[in-house]
Design an enzyme around this catalytic site. Structure first.
Site, PDB file in Angstrom:
ATOM      1  N   ARG A  38       0.950  -1.241  -0.243  1.00 46.74           N
ATOM      2  CA  ARG A  38       0.109  -0.035  -0.176  1.00 46.74           C
ATOM      3  C   ARG A  38       0.473   1.377   0.295  1.00 46.74           C
ATOM      4  NH1 ARG A  38      -4.469  -1.698   4.823  1.00 46.74           N
ATOM      5  NH2 ARG A  38      -4.884  -3.359   3.675  1.00 46.74           N
ATOM      6  N   ARG A  42      -3.279   6.224  -0.129  1.00 47.70           N
ATOM      7  CA  ARG A  42      -3.920   7.454   1.287  1.00 47.70           C
ATOM      8  C   ARG A  42      -3.357   7.692   1.606  1.00 47.70           C
ATOM      9  NH1 ARG A  42      -8.739   4.658   3.613  1.00 47.70           N
ATOM     10  NH2 ARG A  42      -7.826   2.454   3.299  1.00 47.70           N
ATOM     11  N   ARG A  51      -7.364  11.185  -7.036  1.00 48.59           N
ATOM     12  CA  ARG A  51      -8.204  10.561  -6.136  1.00 48.59           C
ATOM     13  C   ARG A  51      -9.349  10.901  -6.063  1.00 48.59           C
ATOM     14  NH1 ARG A  51      -9.845   5.995  -4.425  1.00 48.59           N
ATOM     15  NH2 ARG A  51     -11.365   6.570  -4.430  1.00 48.59           N
ATOM     16  N   ASP A  87      -6.656  -3.626  -7.590  1.00 43.23           N
ATOM     17  CA  ASP A  87      -7.870  -3.770  -6.333  1.00 43.23           C
ATOM     18  C   ASP A  87      -8.119  -5.711  -6.791  1.00 43.23           C
ATOM     19  OD1 ASP A  87      -9.281  -2.869  -3.415  1.00 43.23           O
ATOM     20  OD2 ASP A  87     -10.434  -4.382  -4.529  1.00 43.23           O
ATOM     21  N   TYR A 166     -15.803 -12.550   0.733  1.00 42.17           N
ATOM     22  CA  TYR A 166     -15.855 -11.278   0.268  1.00 42.17           C
ATOM     23  C   TYR A 166     -17.153 -12.266  -0.220  1.00 42.17           C
ATOM     24  CZ  TYR A 166     -12.385  -7.832   1.711  1.00 42.17           C
ATOM     25  OH  TYR A 166     -11.596  -7.070   2.113  1.00 42.17           O
TER      26      TYR A 166
END
Length: 355
Positions: A38, A42, A51, A87, A166
């Protein structure tokens, strides 16, 4: 075996001798290579600016944006690899699964695969070559830029169990109870779903490599929720199948599981490198992993908010423990937290390169 790669693939030229690739293959370079899970995301103000107003999954499927985000931390931190910005849900989206990333929640699947009938429906979907073209183009754009600095690109994909967790629950859940229950209640339906997930994620990984990625990492975010016997019997064959999708291309393979302390004895699925999360001291994990493999990890991400006085000795400790493996790629034990100070990451890279 490199003959299976395209003629202009980076592993045929500049990437072959990059410190990261040398370490993955077991040749300990003079300087320990470092990158961060990562690292594109962010924690970077340039990422947040890019973004703004854009959906996560949609952003991943715009080649120019995915490439730019991949390159941002390489420029800022001087890391030894780019990790392809995407992703784990992208191959599911491209196969036709109605999935979104909801702020504050995470991946949400509109119609969960929570019964044999629902699994039959999901597994009838196909990931086509045409659907993967945005992925190939993003990798090509990225490699074109990385070649200027001799930096390799790592491709990645989510492991079948994590994807299935998921798909079955429809959203993140505590302890991944829905998928664990389904594995017991409907073993044949589970096998069908896991086989399908392995095929989809393996194809996603293969296309990244063929387009220019010089290594491939399989992430199993939720492996640690399973007991060892269940992991070995119900998960390992499908994770191995996903990795088999790229094995003939002879790129270094990395397998990483979160919370895998009791599973390290089973994590070497004939890979070059095993990633270690922050929970297990690196030298202890090395003793548990069978075979002569490189290790990757494992600074606790929580340290990034604790100040340099705490970070520096912890980095040196990880490096020292990593010496007992054939080679070591420095990384965090999981992803960079959104609130991390980018300057601390840059300082870590400088320190690792200086030791």
């Amino acid at each position: 075996m490199l003959s299976a790669l395209p003629e202009r693939h980076p592993l045929r030229s500049y990437a072959a001798e990059a410190p990261l690739i040398r370490a993955y293959r077991g040749d300990r370079p003079e300087v320990t290579p470092v990158w961060f899970m990562r690292q594109a995301g962010r924690s970077l103000p340039e990422y947040r600016a890019l973004r703004q107003g854009r959906d996560m999954l949609d952003t991943c499927l715009v080649p120019e944006l995915a490439s730019e985000i991949t390159l941002q931390p390489v420029r800022r931190h001087g890391v030894d690899a780019g990790i392809f910005f995407s992703d784990i849900m992208i191959p599911l989206r491209l196969a036709g699964v109605d999935v979104t990333i909801e702020p504050g929640i995470g991946p949400v699947v509109a119609e969960p695969a929570d019964s044999p009938e629902a699994i039959e429906r999901i597994t009838s979907l196909e990931l086509t070559d045409a659907a993967l073209e945005p992925i190939r183009e993003a990798v090509r754009l990225t490699v074109r830029e990385l070649e200027q600095t001799g930096t390799p690109l790592i491709g990645f994909a989510g492991a079948p169990f994590t994807l299935a967790a998921y798909l079955v629950a429809g959203r993140p859940t505590k302890d991944h109870m829905p998928v664990r229950t389904l594995m017991h209640a409907y073993p044949e339906a589970w096998r069908q779903l896991a086989q399908w997930a392995a095929g989809v994620t393996g194809k996603f990984l293969r296309e990244q490599v063929l387009a220019g990625a010089s290594a491939a990492q399989l992430f199993d975010s939720w492996a640690g929720s399973l007991p060892k016997r269940q992991y070995v019997d119900r998960v390992v064959p499908h994770s191995r199948a996903a990795l088999d999708a790229v094995r003939d291309l002879d790129v270094p393979l990395v397998h990483f599981g979160v919370g895998a302390a009791e599973l390290y004895g089973e994590m070497n699925l004939d890979v070059d490198t095993v990633g270690v999360d922050w929970r297990t001291p690196l030298d202890e994990a090395i003793q548990r992993i069978p075979g002569d493999v490189t290790v990757q990890g494992n600074l606790d991400p929580a340290l990034l908010g604790a100040g340099w006085e705490a970070i520096e000795p912890a980095v040196r400790d990880v490096l020292e423990r990593g010496r007992s493996a054939r080679a070591h790629v420095f990384n965090l034990g999981h992803g960079v937290p959104p609130e991390a100070d980018p300057e601390q990451l840059t300082r870590i890279v400088e320190l690792v390169h200086s030791v």
